[in-house]
Design an enzyme around this catalytic site. Structure first.
Site, PDB file in Angstrom:
ATOM      1  NE  ARG A 242      -3.964  -2.039   2.306  1.00  0.00           N
ATOM      2  CZ  ARG A 242      -3.835  -3.267   2.791  1.00  0.00           C
ATOM      3  NH1 ARG A 242      -2.705  -3.601   3.410  1.00  0.00           N
ATOM      4  NH2 ARG A 242      -4.810  -4.153   2.686  1.00  0.00           N
ATOM      5  CE  LYS A 269      -8.535  -1.002   4.410  1.00  0.00           C
ATOM      6  NZ  LYS A 269      -8.956  -0.932   2.993  1.00  0.00           N
ATOM      7  CG  HIS A 332      -4.444   1.892  -3.770  1.00  0.00           C
ATOM      8  ND1 HIS A 332      -5.060   0.713  -4.109  1.00  0.00           N
ATOM      9  CD2 HIS A 332      -4.372   1.882  -2.415  1.00  0.00           C
ATOM     10  CE1 HIS A 332      -5.370   0.036  -3.026  1.00  0.00           C
ATOM     11  NE2 HIS A 332      -4.957   0.710  -1.987  1.00  0.00           N
ATOM     12  NE  ARG A 335      -2.888  -2.680  -2.136  1.00  0.00           N
ATOM     13  CZ  ARG A 335      -2.521  -3.650  -1.324  1.00  0.00           C
ATOM     14  NH1 ARG A 335      -1.234  -3.888  -1.114  1.00  0.00           N
ATOM     15  NH2 ARG A 335      -3.426  -4.400  -0.718  1.00  0.00           N
ATOM     16  CG  HIS A 358      -6.614  -7.914   0.034  1.00  0.00           C
ATOM     17  ND1 HIS A 358      -6.825  -8.137  -1.305  1.00  0.00           N
ATOM     18  CD2 HIS A 358      -6.286  -6.607   0.146  1.00  0.00           C
ATOM     19  CE1 HIS A 358      -6.653  -7.012  -1.971  1.00  0.00           C
ATOM     20  NE2 HIS A 358      -6.324  -6.067  -1.108  1.00  0.00           N
ATOM     21  CE1 TYR A 368      -0.879 -24.980   8.669  1.00  0.00           C
ATOM     22  CE2 TYR A 368      -1.858 -24.235   6.611  1.00  0.00           C
ATOM     23  CZ  TYR A 368      -1.173 -25.187   7.327  1.00  0.00           C
ATOM     24  OH  TYR A 368      -0.750 -26.327   6.711  1.00  0.00           O
TER      25      TYR A 368
END
Length: 406
Positions: A242, A269, A332, A335, A358, A368
């Site tokens: 980001r 975030k 941005h 991304r 995300h 995990y």
């Protein structure tokens, strides 16, 4: 006989203080030092009391009579005007200390430890630019939905619908804090939920076609501005983190041996630590940059002060300088560029989402995945950098040798 303005003005100083009576308990007390004070005598609950109205000429005869009438109405209701004035002063002092600005500052300081640096900056800007100039001076408990709506209408009329939505949420959070602190009885911002026009989400402008990506990379290589800005552009392409995370990246977060950039949770975030594997190409960018900014805190410091990170507009301005409009490419957008091409290349969508930081599944599954798929992500990030080299027309880096391979 009632007093006149002339009589009050010409009242002479004597060796002793004396009174000039106006009526209904009001009189002018003329002291031996030349001061003239308005006083009101009254009886409440069988006791004779005196109310100090103020000093002449600051308080005129007409104003003294008005204050006398107000005090007499209080007495008629069984309220002591002296006590009422004390309470009014206490309330005024409390109101001055509990303006929306001061309450929001206390809320901000309490909550900021839960926020990322980017969120802190965003909240502060919205408070300073869109809220406090309009309601900051008002006691938090006195505000109503109508007043708050006028604040939001300014943004709505300017077409800033998403900002209006965020501002309403901030105001509501401050009011909930005020309610918990006993400074407000309700949250009037909650009444405005659903009142504002809803903005239609627009995808971030991004270049996703291979040919245009190659052209963008060549344009970045030819950038003639500040070296650190050019490095930020290149690092953005290679890591697709980001923009805020890149701007505030610190040298202490770079692990040269493990070839990783470890971003702490308070900058993320999603409020989770995040690992960005660094390809050979990304490390080359950092080595060149380290010669310039490596003695400081930030990889990309502000051009004005090394103690602050690069401005959020720097990369955006550089893209404009390269000839890319806001409808073509944004900071941005790197991304979206990476996500689009990596999906086309057939990478596991879960792997891409993990690298984009995300939220994926529940907390246990996410932990995990972060722990078990780091090797896969490392390979993907190197292959992504190699893909970018091919699109630009460069030879591909051999990730094992760190040398150019044919």
């Amino acid at each position: 006989m009632a007093l006149t303005d002339t009589a009050v003005r010409k009242a002479k100083v004597g060796s002793k203080q004396y009174r000039l009576t106006d009526g209904q308990g009001l009189y002018l007390l003329v002291t031996s030092n030349g001061k003239k004070h308005w006083r009101l005598d009254y009886i409440l609950h069988g006791k004779r009391k005196t109310f100090a109205i103020g000093q002449y000429p600051a308080i005129t005869l007409a104003e003294a009579r008005n204050k006398r009438d107000e005090a007499r109405r209080l007495v008629a209701d069984g309220v002591d005007p002296v006590q009422q004035r004390r309470q009014d002063k206490i309330s005024a002092a409390a109101a001055a200390d509990n303006t929306f600005a001061k309450v929001s500052e206390r809320w901000f300081e309490k909550m900021r430890s839960n926020w990322s640096d980017g969120h802190i900056e965003s909240i502060r800007q919205r408070l300073n630019n869109h809220i406090l100039p309009y309601i900051g001076f008002s006691p938090v408990g006195s505000l109503n939905a109508l007043t708050l709506h006028s604040v939001l209408t300014r943004l709505e009329n300017a077409g800033k619908l998403e900002s209006a939505k965020r501002v309403r949420i901030i105001m509501s959070q401050v009011f909930r804090y005020a309610i918990a602190a006993g400074l407000a009885e309700r949250d009037p911002a909650a009444d405005l939920k659903g009142v504002l026009r809803v903005s239609k989400p627009k995808p971030m402008a991004a270049i996703v076609s291979p040919e245009e990506i190659g052209a963008l990379l060549r344009a970045i290589d030819g950038y003639q501005g500040e070296y650190s800005t050019k490095a930020a552009l290149r690092f953005s392409v290679l890591t697709f983190a980001r923009p805020g995370e890149i701007r505030r990246a610190e040298w202490r977060e770079i692990n040269w041996i493990a070839r990783e950039w470890r971003i702490p949770a308070d900058k993320m975030k999603m409020r989770r630590d995040h690992v960005v594997p660094l390809s050979v190409q990304a490390l080359q960018v950092l080595r060149g940059l380290h010669k310039l900014t490596g003695q400081g805190k930030y990889l990309f410091p502000s051009l004005r002060s090394a103690s602050r990170p690069m401005s959020e507009n720097t990369v955006l301005a550089a893209l404009r300088r390269l000839g890319y409009s806001k409808d073509e490419m944004t900071a941005h957008g790197f991304r979206a560029m990476a996500s689009s091409l990596l999906h086309e290349e057939g990478y596991d969508p879960m792997l891409i989402e993990l690298q984009l930081a995300h939220r994926v599944g529940n907390a246990v599954a996410a932990a995990y995945n972060r722990a078990e798929r780091i090797e896969e992500r490392t390979g993907m990030m190197q292959e992504w950098s190699n893909l970018l080299d091919r699109l630009q027309g460069k030879n591909v880096v051999d990730s094992k040798q760190g040398e150019k391979a044919g």
